[in-house]
Design a protein around this motif. Structure first.
Motif, PDB file in Angstrom:
ATOM      1  N   HIS A  22      -0.101   5.477  16.509  1.00 27.07           N
ATOM      2  CA  HIS A  22       0.251   5.673  15.098  1.00 27.07           C
ATOM      3  C   HIS A  22      -0.952   5.909  14.183  1.00 27.07           C
ATOM      4  O   HIS A  22      -0.771   6.143  12.995  1.00 27.07           O
ATOM      5  CB  HIS A  22       1.037   4.461  14.592  1.00 27.07           C
ATOM      6  N   GLY A  23      -2.153   5.838  14.734  1.00 24.56           N
ATOM      7  CA  GLY A  23      -3.327   5.990  13.887  1.00 24.56           C
ATOM      8  C   GLY A  23      -3.493   7.385  13.319  1.00 24.56           C
ATOM      9  O   GLY A  23      -2.946   8.355  13.877  1.00 24.56           O
ATOM     10  N   PRO A  24      -4.218   7.489  12.203  1.00 20.95           N
ATOM     11  CA  PRO A  24      -4.828   6.396  11.422  1.00 20.95           C
ATOM     12  C   PRO A  24      -3.741   5.494  10.814  1.00 20.95           C
ATOM     13  O   PRO A  24      -2.765   5.996  10.241  1.00 20.95           O
ATOM     14  CB  PRO A  24      -5.608   7.119  10.339  1.00 20.95           C
ATOM     15  N   ILE A  25      -3.936   4.182  10.928  1.00 19.03           N
ATOM     16  CA  ILE A  25      -2.922   3.229  10.513  1.00 19.03           C
ATOM     17  C   ILE A  25      -3.572   2.053   9.807  1.00 19.03           C
ATOM     18  O   ILE A  25      -4.686   1.644  10.157  1.00 19.03           O
ATOM     19  CB  ILE A  25      -2.103   2.762  11.750  1.00 19.03           C
ATOM     20  N   SER A  26      -2.886   1.521   8.810  1.00 21.64           N
ATOM     21  CA  SER A  26      -3.428   0.406   8.038  1.00 21.64           C
ATOM     22  C   SER A  26      -3.149  -0.924   8.732  1.00 21.64           C
ATOM     23  O   SER A  26      -2.265  -1.016   9.600  1.00 21.64           O
ATOM     24  CB  SER A  26      -2.813   0.384   6.637  1.00 21.64           C
ATOM     25  N   ARG A  27      -3.869  -1.961   8.302  1.00 22.25           N
ATOM     26  CA  ARG A  27      -3.675  -3.296   8.850  1.00 22.25           C
ATOM     27  C   ARG A  27      -2.246  -3.782   8.598  1.00 22.25           C
ATOM     28  O   ARG A  27      -1.622  -4.399   9.465  1.00 22.25           O
ATOM     29  CB  ARG A  27      -4.692  -4.257   8.243  1.00 22.25           C
ATOM     30  N   ALA A  28      -1.718  -3.499   7.401  1.00 21.82           N
ATOM     31  CA  ALA A  28      -0.362  -3.927   7.067  1.00 21.82           C
ATOM     32  C   ALA A  28       0.668  -3.283   7.994  1.00 21.82           C
ATOM     33  O   ALA A  28       1.623  -3.941   8.437  1.00 21.82           O
ATOM     34  CB  ALA A  28      -0.051  -3.586   5.617  1.00 21.82           C
TER      35      ALA A  28
ATOM     36  N   GLY B 129     -16.114  -1.473  19.807  1.00 20.82           N
ATOM     37  CA  GLY B 129     -16.184  -0.030  19.614  1.00 20.82           C
ATOM     38  C   GLY B 129     -14.975   0.719  20.108  1.00 20.82           C
ATOM     39  O   GLY B 129     -15.010   1.947  20.239  1.00 20.82           O
ATOM     40  N   PHE B 130     -13.877   0.000  20.380  1.00 20.87           N
ATOM     41  CA  PHE B 130     -12.674   0.666  20.878  1.00 20.87           C
ATOM     42  C   PHE B 130     -11.915   1.364  19.752  1.00 20.87           C
ATOM     43  O   PHE B 130     -11.175   2.319  20.008  1.00 20.87           O
ATOM     44  CB  PHE B 130     -11.751  -0.330  21.570  1.00 20.87           C
ATOM     45  N   ILE B 131     -12.051   0.852  18.526  1.00 24.42           N
ATOM     46  CA  ILE B 131     -11.423   1.498  17.369  1.00 24.42           C
ATOM     47  C   ILE B 131     -12.484   1.715  16.290  1.00 24.42           C
ATOM     48  O   ILE B 131     -13.575   1.125  16.353  1.00 24.42           O
ATOM     49  CB  ILE B 131     -10.248   0.678  16.798  1.00 24.42           C
TER      50      ILE B 131
ATOM     51  N   HIS C 284      -8.295   4.019  13.695  1.00 25.96           N
ATOM     52  CA  HIS C 284      -7.859   4.859  14.821  1.00 25.96           C
ATOM     53  C   HIS C 284      -8.755   4.548  16.009  1.00 25.96           C
ATOM     54  O   HIS C 284      -9.815   3.930  15.855  1.00 25.96           O
ATOM     55  CB  HIS C 284      -7.920   6.354  14.457  1.00 25.96           C
ATOM     56  N   ILE C 285      -8.316   4.950  17.209  1.00 22.95           N
ATOM     57  CA  ILE C 285      -9.124   4.659  18.388  1.00 22.95           C
ATOM     58  C   ILE C 285     -10.363   5.553  18.382  1.00 22.95           C
ATOM     59  O   ILE C 285     -10.359   6.661  17.832  1.00 22.95           O
ATOM     60  CB  ILE C 285      -8.341   4.852  19.698  1.00 22.95           C
ATOM     61  N   ASP C 286     -11.438   5.066  19.007  1.00 24.13           N
ATOM     62  CA  ASP C 286     -12.632   5.883  19.195  1.00 24.13           C
ATOM     63  C   ASP C 286     -12.391   6.748  20.423  1.00 24.13           C
ATOM     64  O   ASP C 286     -12.367   6.247  21.556  1.00 24.13           O
ATOM     65  CB  ASP C 286     -13.863   4.992  19.384  1.00 24.13           C
ATOM     66  N   THR C 287     -12.200   8.027  20.208  1.00 17.61           N
ATOM     67  CA  THR C 287     -11.813   8.934  21.298  1.00 17.61           C
ATOM     68  C   THR C 287     -12.964   9.279  22.225  1.00 17.61           C
ATOM     69  O   THR C 287     -12.758   9.932  23.244  1.00 17.61           O
ATOM     70  CB  THR C 287     -11.235  10.239  20.724  1.00 17.61           C
ATOM     71  N   THR C 288     -14.174   8.819  21.910  1.00 23.66           N
ATOM     72  CA  THR C 288     -15.340   9.145  22.739  1.00 23.66           C
ATOM     73  C   THR C 288     -15.665   8.043  23.741  1.00 23.66           C
ATOM     74  O   THR C 288     -16.662   8.153  24.462  1.00 23.66           O
ATOM     75  CB  THR C 288     -16.572   9.397  21.862  1.00 23.66           C
TER      76      THR C 288
END
Length: 401
Positions: free
Chosen positions: A27-33, A57-59, A77-81
């Motif tokens: 669902h990212g980019p996604i807020s904490r709420a 460093g996972f997100i 969002h997740i770190d895609t690298t």
């Protein structure tokens, strides 16, 4: 901690953390709420786990969302690298190896045309060599390689990772090939084998974010393979053979098929049928572009495509006849499987617009009742990369289940 180590941890303690990572991935980019709402955890737990995912460093933080009156929320969002995945498309005509990041952006690619020399030993040596070249070129190690997904012709034993006894490979030796064992010797990572038609369907379904839960994917070439996404999941056939769809009988006492029966759909849409039919008809037509100065023994589907686009009446007649039967076959599948979207993959579809149009026109004519209006058609977005892309997606999704 490496991402692969985190994803491979199936302990109860890691379960909620992985659920949060999956939520951010999907669902990212996604807020904490919004994360809090989706994972149904305590606010303090969500806050703590977000910090842990950030520290590893996972997100990553990715800008700000819309304000609802106060300070705009931070988006994640997740770190895609943080990892790499290999997707392989192994078919009778070619082998394609693609390298992806975690967002399934294609980083590199290599492919080879299958010939009489491409035995299993030759092909898997090539795959292993290409992956090693990718690792050197892009600077990553086996620890950062999440896995290798292979979309192949069948029939298969998916659980054991074995190609059983496929039809029509030019080279000898393609029987009971242990894909998992061959690749694991060089790369001890997660390896998964699935029908290429199914991985192609998964690739289009996931990559395009289509608003459909039921997708039929058809690939024509040496034969006809079909994959099906049903309720968002790959629909597996018991035999592991996606070619079976092509052996739907569309004309009783029709053409002899490679399976021994008569009138199978595959007998009318295969490149082999099209080539032989053009050879036969061109021999009786002095006006055909394929009649004079043409070595008929080496006639290829691409020469026929070119001739059709240049207005050759024999090439166009044969292609339209094949498209007609293809459309009937698709209508039968739609009437049985009820997909919302049908994707048709073929070199001819991409190069000869009238061929694709004839398939859709005929299918629409024979689809039953309300299915006629409700079924959509597409040549797909990923086209020739669909099977390899879906194979990579299959690997990543397996870690998140």
């Amino acid at each position: 901690m490496k991402l692969k180590e985190f994803l491979e941890d199936v302990s109860p303690k890691n379960s909620l953390l992985k659920t949060m990572y999956r939520t951010i991935y999907e669902h990212g980019p996604i807020s904490r709420a919004d994360i809090l709402e989706k994972v149904k955890a305590k606010q303090t737990t969500v806050a703590r786990f977000i910090e842990e995912l950030l520290e590893n460093g996972f997100i990553q933080e990715r800008g700000l969302g819309k304000s609802s009156g106060g300070r705009p929320p931070v988006l994640y969002h997740i770190d895609t690298t943080k990892g790499y995945i290999i997707g392989v498309d192994l078919s009778r005509s070619h082998t394609k190896i693609l390298l992806f990041d975690l967002a399934f952006n294609q980083i590199d690619a290599s492919s080879v045309i299958m010939t009489l020399a491409h035995t299993p030993e030759q092909v898997f040596s090539y795959i292993i060599e290409v992956i090693a070249r990718f690792m050197t070129k892009h600077g990553f190690t086996v620890d950062e390689l999440l896995g290798i997904g292979v979309g192949s012709v069948g029939p298969l034993n998916r659980e054991k990772g074995i190609i059983l006894q496929p039809e029509a490979f030019l080279a000898p030796g393609w029987k009971n090939i242990d894909v998992a064992a061959l690749l694991c010797k060089a790369y001890p990572v997660r390896i998964m084998l699935e029908n290429g038609a199914n991985t192609a369907a998964l690739g289009e379904y996931t990559y395009a974010k289509v608003p459909y839960k039921n997708v039929l994917y058809c690939i024509s070439g040496a034969g006809l393979r079909c994959g099906m996404i049903a309720n968002g999941q790959i629909m597996h056939m018991r035999s592991g053979d996606a070619n079976a769809y092509g052996h739907t009988v569309i004309q009783v006492d029709g053409l002899r098929c490679s399976c021994g029966n008569q009138g199978c759909l595959a007998a009318y849409v295969s490149f082999g049928y099209i080539i032989e039919e053009v050879k036969r008809k061109a021999g009786f037509s002095a006006s055909s572009l394929l009649q004079d100065g043409q070595n008929k023994d080496s006639l290829s589907i691409y020469q026929i495509i070119r001739a059709a686009n240049e207005g050759d009446h024999v090439a166009n007649e044969v292609l339209m006849k094949s498209a007609y039967y293809y459309g009937i076959g698709i209508a039968n599948l739609v009437n049985s499987l009820h997909p919302e979207l049908v994707i048709v993959n073929s070199a001819i579809v991409y190069e000869v617009p009238s061929y694709y149009a004839k398939i859709i026109e005929t299918a629409s004519q024979y689809i039953y009742g309300t299915e006629r209006e409700d079924t959509k058609f597409s040549p797909g977005l990923l086209q020739s990369n669909a099977a390899a892309t879906g194979a990579a997606i299959m690997i990543f999704q397996s870690f998140l289940q």
